[in-house]
Design an enzyme around this catalytic site. Structure first.
Site, PDB file in Angstrom:
ATOM      1  N   GLU A 306       0.899  -1.303  -0.032  1.00 23.75           N
ATOM      2  CA  GLU A 306       0.051  -0.035   0.095  1.00 23.75           C
ATOM      3  C   GLU A 306       1.114   1.361  -0.167  1.00 23.75           C
ATOM      4  OE1 GLU A 306      -2.655  -0.787   3.489  1.00 23.75           O
ATOM      5  OE2 GLU A 306      -4.214  -1.715   1.740  1.00 23.75           O
ATOM      6  N   ASP A 379      -8.254  -9.254   3.926  1.00 30.54           N
ATOM      7  CA  ASP A 379      -8.156  -8.067   4.939  1.00 30.54           C
ATOM      8  C   ASP A 379      -9.383  -8.056   5.816  1.00 30.54           C
ATOM      9  OD1 ASP A 379      -7.094  -5.862   6.125  1.00 30.54           O
ATOM     10  OD2 ASP A 379      -7.791  -4.325   4.466  1.00 30.54           O
ATOM     11  N   GLU A 407     -12.926  -2.172  11.670  1.00 28.56           N
ATOM     12  CA  GLU A 407     -12.779  -1.846  10.201  1.00 28.56           C
ATOM     13  C   GLU A 407     -13.365  -2.951   9.647  1.00 28.56           C
ATOM     14  OE1 GLU A 407      -8.994  -1.930   8.523  1.00 28.56           O
ATOM     15  OE2 GLU A 407      -9.653  -1.146   6.501  1.00 28.56           O
TER      16      GLU A 407
END
Ligand code: BDP
Length: 714
Positions: A306, A379, A407
């Site tokens: 990322e 993820d 998240e």
């Protein structure tokens, strides 16, 4: 008179607000109200004997003083000699010789952080002894005893050994130096960097207490998307100030290290791991860190992921990068936790990438490196199959990474108890060494004979008064610590422990909340991503649904990449006819997923692109099953609301209201998820939502135009 009553009223209200604002989490130490139990406890612990004088002994003394005074409603004296009916807390070599003799051999098989709780008779005195090989072991034993008392269990006949199964039991804070927390839903960072190192927030001590009480022994203070600034001297002094508070509680500090730090703060032109100046720079940096923080734990690194810098920018491997840092830390006993969370937009299937990059490196990492692997291949989704990497690096110690901050899981507003998710992962059989090669057996070192072992959780802690925003978020923090200590504990046992300490011991309350908690994760999967759907959350914020989304800067950030819905069907074909990611699993596990007709429906769309008419084990078609699941998810939340209401009289008004309101949001969100997803998938499948399910309140376009530019944590 009126005035007095008013003051009394305000006082009482104020007291209640103070007492149940969630700050004390599971260390509430409420007064024991049952007379028989109170008297038994008072009889058993008439005084305390703590011969040691280390900072940890002081922490033990402080904890007992506070806890016993509150629970027993009388002060307990700390004596210089062992009195009858004393609570004795000391590491074994501080006990009188006769006691050492009596108890020493019982500790033979106990780990250095393990403890022994034992009721004994000594010189005609009945004693409760907490002993261990180290002060930290005694501290853990003290918290274990206090847990029993908070759970209102008998303590008059103790005989208990306990040692942690995993060596590293860690939290990862994704906290930026600005105090903004990436994926943080509980306010800003608890680390008040600006006022450190001079101002020491008392909260740091309470953070340490809460962590030590569940066995957490390390914390990474800063975000994996790291700023090199944390490695500069003024910031290391701030880190040292935090380390000083945490040290007596057995918690070491670690830092996320930015791989390009030699360039950014070292004035070098390269960060190439094989460059001599770079090596020297890291060696000097390690020396400096240890001169300031002698028990510094080590580095966590996110590299070439990322957009983060890493060794691949210099044509070097992850092993080259990790070993560079590991060598710098080795003289001081530090470790490197090198993350395997890597993927790039060119890959055909993001699922496969960590495995492809890391398995060729097995055996190439130096002995003080652990590869840190997220539980799933993508993820932190509501449900993921295990990461295939977990079973494919036998020569490398693997550190399992879970996420506590929610998240993709409703963030700080949804009640989702994550222990069932953690357990599902830990109990999955990888077949790495034939049957019974569970993830737990890999992570705890048993399967491949590793001694460097660990579990870490991305922290859900912020500066909200109750730490985690959602009062039930605390349970996930609690569960992580307890499972890292003992991965065999069940979700139910952990939930009940937590409830008793957090909400009290009324059986109706315990059973109701336990039922809510245990069902909550499956309920969330149902209203968000049933049947193996994944990553269909809105871009960036990852909160609400956006299965239509196809405009992200990278295809592998787009929901359409993951569900691949078309007029034939839905799901990502990861079999041999598709990306063949399935080949990364060992045959025993692979075959469980390989055939769409026998694949566990919970994972179906992770591995298969199946027709909307595909027959499910329930007898429904896939489309009807999807409609069924989304509606079941909404009903699950309605049920939680009802269950919570049923125990209203037994919960303090502040937390009752808070959870009621949050469940209200969760209910609206579940409906939003259901309606947005079913509207969209119905438009692709060209199939109507069948009776008896309700129709979405709005047309698809309504859901598609919703924007959340300021969603937290993004
Ligand atoms: C993803 C998050 C991102 C993190 C990344 C990571 O969206 O904010 O930086 O994981 O784990 O889940 O590094």
């Amino acid at each position: 008179m009126k005035k007095v009553l008013l003051i009394l009223f305000i006082f009482l209200c104020g007291y209640q607000v103070q007492a149940e604002d969630g700050y004390n989490a599971w260390l509430r130490y409420t007064p024991i109200s049952q007379p028989a139990l109170l008297s038994a406890y008072r009889t058993q612990i008439a005084s305390c004997y703590i011969p040691g004088h280390s900072p940890t002994d002081t922490a033990i003394r402080n904890e007992l003083q506070q806890a016993l005074h509150s629970m027993l409603q009388q002060s307990v004296s700390f004596t210089a000699a062992i009195q009858p009916r004393a609570l004795v807390c000391a590491r074994i070599n501080l006990l009188p010789a006769a006691l050492q003799q009596q108890l020493g051999n019982l500790l033979t098989n106990t780990d250095s952080s393990g403890y022994l709780l034992k009721t004994i008779s000594y010189a005609g005195k009945n004693l409760t002894v907490i002993t261990a090989k180290t002060d930290i072991g005694v501290l853990y034993g003290t918290f274990a005893l206090l847990r029993k008392m908070q759970e209102q269990q008998p303590i008059s006949n103790l005989d208990e050994h306990s040692s942690p199964k995993l060596k590293l039991r860690l939290l990862n804070h994704w906290d930026n130096l600005t105090r903004y927390v990436e994926r943080g839903y509980a306010g800003i960072s608890i680390w008040n960097w600006h006022t450190l190192p001079t101002y020491i927030d008392p909260r740091y001590t309470d953070y340490a207490r809460l962590n030590a009480s569940i066995g957490i022994n390390g914390t990474v203070l800063n975000n994996v998307n790291a700023s090199a600034t944390i490695l500069t001297r003024p910031w290391l002094l701030k880190v040292a100030a935090i380390a000083k508070v945490l040290r007596p509680y057995g918690i070491r500090v670690y830092l996320s290290a930015r791989f390009s730090a030699p360039i950014e703060i070292g004035n070098l032109h390269t960060a190439d791991p094989l460059n001599d100046s770079v090596r020297t720079w890291w060696q000097e940096k390690a020396k400096e860190i240890y001169s300031i923080i002698p028990d510094f734990g080590g580095f966590l690194v996110k590299a070439n992921s990322e957009g983060q810098p890493g060794p691949q920018s210099y044509g070097r491997s992850h092993a080259d990068g990790a070993n560079l840092l590991a060598d710098a830390l080795a003289p001081y006993g530090g470790i490197v936790m090198w993350r395997a969370f890597v993927y790039n937009p060119e890959a055909t299937d993001r699922f496969k990438q960590a495995y492809e990059e890391f398995t060729p490196l097995d055996g190439k990492f130096h002995s003080n490196v652990l590869v840190q692997v997220k539980n799933g291949p993508i993820d932190f989704q509501p449900r993921e199959p295990i990461s295939p990497l977990l079973a494919a690096m036998p020569k490398t110690p693997l550190l399992l990474e879970f996420q506590l901050t929610q998240e993709y899981l409703g963030q700080g507003t949804h009640l989702v108890y994550e222990a069932p998710l953690f357990k599902e992962v830990l109990e999955t059989d990888t077949y790495a060494n034939g049957k019974n090669s569970t993830v737990a057996s890999i992570v705890d070192g048993d399967l491949n004979q590793h001694t460097l072992t660990g579990i870490t959780g991305v922290a859900n802690i912020g500066n909200e008064r109750n730490w985690t925003n959602h009062p039930f978020g605390q349970a996930n923090w609690y569960a992580l610590g307890r499972l890292a200590w003992n991965p065999q504990l069940s979700s139910d046992t952990i939930a009940k422990e937590w409830i008793r300490q957090t909400f009290g011991c009324n059986p109706k309350v315990i059973n109701t909340i336990d039922t809510m908690m245990l069902a909550s994760r499956e309920t969330m999967v149902q209203y968000m991503t049933p049947l193996g759907l994944h990553h269909i959350m809105g871009n960036g914020h990852h909160y609400g649904p956006a299965p239509w989304s196809n405009h992200a800067p990278r295809p592998d950030w787009d929901p359409v990449y993951y569900h691949k819905a078309d007029n034939f069907g839905i799901g990502f074909d990861r079999t041999a006819t598709g990306s063949n990611a399935l080949a990364q699993y060992q045959p025993g596990l692979r075959q469980q997923y390989a055939d769409s007709s026998s694949c566990d429906p919970r994972f179906l769309l992770w591995f298969h692109h199946v027709s909307w008419q595909h027959k499910m084990p329930s007898g429904r078609t896939l489309w009807n099953e999807l409609c069924y699941q989304y509606n079941a998810g909404v009903n699950g939340v309605t049920q939680m609301q009802q269950q919570w209401k049923n125990i209203a009289p037994f919960i303090d008004p502040e937390r009752y209201q808070q959870v009621t309101m949050l469940l209200g949001i969760q209910h609206q969100d579940a409906i939003w998820w259901r309606d947005a997803c079913l509207s969209y998938f119905s438009s692709i499948a060209k199939l109507p939502i069948p009776a008896p399910y309700p129709m979405p309140a709005h047309p698809l376009e309504y859901y598609q135009q919703l924007r959340f530019p300021y969603a937290p944590g993004n």
